[in-house]
Design an enzyme around this catalytic site. Sequence first.
Site, PDB file in Angstrom:
ATOM      1  N   ASP A   7      -8.046   4.262  -2.711  1.00  0.00           N
ATOM      2  CA  ASP A   7      -7.678   3.138  -1.823  1.00  0.00           C
ATOM      3  C   ASP A   7      -6.934   2.486  -2.971  1.00  0.00           C
ATOM      4  O   ASP A   7      -7.321   1.227  -3.373  1.00  0.00           O
ATOM      5  CB  ASP A   7      -8.535   2.356  -1.223  1.00  0.00           C
ATOM      6  CG  ASP A   7      -8.027   1.366   0.019  1.00  0.00           C
ATOM      7  OD1 ASP A   7      -6.595   1.371  -0.017  1.00  0.00           O
ATOM      8  OD2 ASP A   7      -8.733   0.762   0.669  1.00  0.00           O
ATOM      9  N   HIS A  39      -1.817   1.325   6.976  1.00  0.00           N
ATOM     10  CA  HIS A  39      -2.528   1.372   5.558  1.00  0.00           C
ATOM     11  C   HIS A  39      -2.423   2.774   5.077  1.00  0.00           C
ATOM     12  O   HIS A  39      -3.052   3.677   5.819  1.00  0.00           O
ATOM     13  CB  HIS A  39      -3.733   0.657   5.629  1.00  0.00           C
ATOM     14  CG  HIS A  39      -4.359   0.530   4.149  1.00  0.00           C
ATOM     15  ND1 HIS A  39      -3.766  -0.189   2.997  1.00  0.00           N
ATOM     16  CD2 HIS A  39      -5.561   0.896   3.815  1.00  0.00           C
ATOM     17  CE1 HIS A  39      -4.452  -0.193   1.999  1.00  0.00           C
ATOM     18  NE2 HIS A  39      -5.689   0.887   2.454  1.00  0.00           N
ATOM     19  N   CYS A  63       0.715  -1.108   0.168  1.00  0.00           N
ATOM     20  CA  CYS A  63       0.032   0.097   0.120  1.00  0.00           C
ATOM     21  C   CYS A  63       0.807   1.254  -0.182  1.00  0.00           C
ATOM     22  O   CYS A  63       0.682   2.300  -0.680  1.00  0.00           O
ATOM     23  CB  CYS A  63      -1.110  -0.092   1.291  1.00  0.00           C
ATOM     24  SG  CYS A  63      -0.189   0.110   2.715  1.00  0.00           S
TER      25      CYS A  63
END
Length: 280
Positions: A132, A115, A76
């Site tokens: 995202d 994250h 991520c």
Amino acid sequence: MDDMWHGSDLDLDAYLARIGFDGERAPSLATLRALHRGHTTSLPFENLEPALQRPVLLDVPSLQDKLVRSRRGGYCFEHAALFAAALERLGYDFTALIGRIMVGAPEGAIRPATHALLLVRPEDDDREWLCDVGFGGGPLEPLEFADGTVSEQDGWSFRLTRQDDDEFGVRHWALSELGADGWTRRHVFAQVPAFPIDFAVASHYVASHPRSPFVGRVFAQRFTAAVHRQLDNLTLITNWPDGTRETRELEPGEFGKVLAEFGIVPAAEDLEALLELVTA
């Protein structure tokens, strides 16, 4: 601060070609949607550097050498940092955020903040949009940043809900995904700006801490509109938008082939070391 994410170091043409984007290069909502979809479906998720006990580099030249110019992916913080550099080059206004993965966590557990997310404000739209791109399993497109947002995207469904503010008045949010057993909370995050140094510190924990799920284990994902595939050492999991799931144990000889199907082709010596790891 105009080059906080070092967008000036990005080979924008190469990045856009890598994700299959040939649209208008304007900081619009339509462009943001296309960039998000192209990034999530073109660049795979993988943790090969932590698995090989090597550092994860977040500077833009390293990111584009790995994710853009090579048949590799990242996790991520790599995806979000690369996406941030592209957004910066294209003139978007955005804020980085860091969330806590909650999948599999017991009720009331507090997970580490590991994250990366981006909150983007397109030039032609009054709303904010949550991007995202680095979770490995969607969403395909940004979610409108509003309490109760539910977005169905090619059969995959996601929901954004505001949680209770903390004692300091900081807003907290949760992103959930709809599966066969109903809504599952994927991660929670505070509406507090994060900066490149925050990405670097959190990424270092993810890549090196002995309790990190990415250390001592190979985990890769490939997400498209039609299917989501995950490789956990030698376990191959295939998920479809209707909630159907199939799990299969690979033979060691299939490992490199499946990685390549995901779009991940490590160097020969790295593949040998990874195969020793997953068969240990």
